[in-house]
Design an enzyme around this catalytic site. Structure first.
Site, short mmCIF file in Angstrom:
data_model
loop_
_atom_site.label_atom_id
_atom_site.label_comp_id
_atom_site.label_asym_id
_atom_site.label_seq_id
_atom_site.Cartn_x
_atom_site.Cartn_y
_atom_site.Cartn_z
N GLY A 44 0.80 -1.21 0.00
CA GLY A 44 0.00 0.00 0.00
C GLY A 44 0.83 1.26 0.00
O GLY A 44 0.49 2.25 -0.65
N SER A 95 13.32 -5.42 5.19
CA SER A 95 13.60 -6.37 4.10
C SER A 95 14.88 -5.93 3.41
O SER A 95 15.29 -4.77 3.51
CB SER A 95 12.44 -6.43 3.10
OG SER A 95 12.32 -5.20 2.41
N ASP A 261 3.13 -2.90 -7.71
CA ASP A 261 2.52 -1.80 -6.96
C ASP A 261 2.32 -0.58 -7.86
O ASP A 261 1.32 0.13 -7.74
CB ASP A 261 3.40 -1.43 -5.77
CG ASP A 261 3.51 -2.55 -4.75
OD1 ASP A 261 2.53 -3.30 -4.60
OD2 ASP A 261 4.57 -2.69 -4.13
#
Length: 317
Positions: A44, A95, A261
């Site tokens: 998001g 990450s 995305d």
């Protein structure tokens, strides 16, 4: 000024994305890496960032916790994003993406994130429903944190019913499997070709194969529209008005990080502006093509998106 409906992106499992490069990635050795670049990550968040790159507006609802969460909140504020902060039940994850210069390959290491419990899920669902009361689009993109049930998106669909808000879901794993077998349709369900083939239990080599599979999910009530991303072959959408394909631009791939995305950002921005679904599909494909040209987590750039959209090829299937 272009009229646009509200867009709320939801990131339950954000991450601080670190990206770097090494001469060669080999086991058991100390790998000397470049200075890492740090970006706020999570489906998001990336969708909201890419919407901003394309001149659109959105609100990013993000669950954040601990020092890493505070760092991400500061980065989002510096990016000029409108943010609604939820409190995560633990430290926000990190990450790592490492590019091997010798081969050009990229290695991506993704941590699980903090575990959610029933009370956290209930509070978060309520917060999303309240934020979506004004209608528009809600985008749930990325993986769910541990503890969030696979049927969460179905629950959210029911909660959003009275708001008039439309729900776009881009997820994977068990959550996608549950949605694909559901008879409570989300408005738009997106997946990549590998996920579609896994659900179908067979290869989907042709655009027509992807379209037929997506149309089947629409008929079965999983979603009102289903998008299958086919990588370099573009994307397919199937809905009540038939199936369409939008071609991807031919570009040199620098990094695939953020392409999905960016696609979602382009698609939902076009839909929020009232564009027809095939044109929205084309803007999504243009944004995805623009994203793969940029390193690591840079996402799409507006000038590239506009150029590729201007050269768009849309076909009815």
């Amino acid at each position: 000024m272009t009229t646009q409906a509200r867009i709320l992106t939801v990131t339950l499992n954000p991450a601080l994305d670190l990206s770097t490069a090494a001469d060669e990635v080999r086991p058991e050795l100390k790998l000397r890496c470049d200075k890492p670049a740090a970006d706020p990550g999570g489906g998001g968040i990336n969708v909201s960032r890419a919407i901003g790159h394309m001149g659109g507006q959105s609100t990013a609802m993000v669950a954040l916790g601990g020092a890493t969460g505070t760092r991400i909140a500061e980065m989002l504020k510096a990016d000029g994003l409108s943010v609604v902060r939820l409190t995560a039940p633990g430290e926000t994850r990190q990450s790592l993406a490492v590019t091997d210069r010798s081969s050009g390959g990229q290695y991506r290491f993704v941590m699980p994130g903090p575990e959610w419990h029933k009370a956290h899920v209930a509070d978060m669902t309520q917060a999303i429903a309240e934020a979506a009361r004004a209608g528009g689009w809600v985008v749930v993109s990325g993986s769910n944190p541990p503890g969030v049930p696979a049927g969460f998106e179905q629950m959210l669909t029911v909660r959003l019913k009275d708001s008039g808000a439309k729900l776009l879901v881009d997820t994977s794993g068990e959550a996608l499997r549950v949605l694909a077998g559901s008879s409570t349709p989300v408005d738009v369900l997106r997946m990549d070709s590998h996920e579609a083939e896994d659900l179908a239990g067979r290869p989907l080599p042709l655009r027509a194969d992807s379209a037929a599979f997506a149309s089947g999910l629409v008929r079965d009530g999983a979603a009102r529209s289903v998008i299958v991303a086919r990588g370099a072959d573009g994307s397919v959408i199937a809905g009540a008005d038939g199936a369409w394909h939008a071609a991807a631009a031919r570009v040199r791939v620098v990094s695939a990080v953020g392409a999905g995305d960016s696609f979602v950002a382009g698609f939902v921005l076009a839909m929020a502006r009232g564009w027809p679904a095939p044109e929205a599909l084309a803007l999504g494909a243009a944004a995805a093509s623009a994203a793969v040209m940029t390193p690591a987590t840079d996402l799409c750039q507006s000038a590239d998106v506009e150029r590729f959209y201007g050269e768009r090829t849309i076909s009815r299937l």
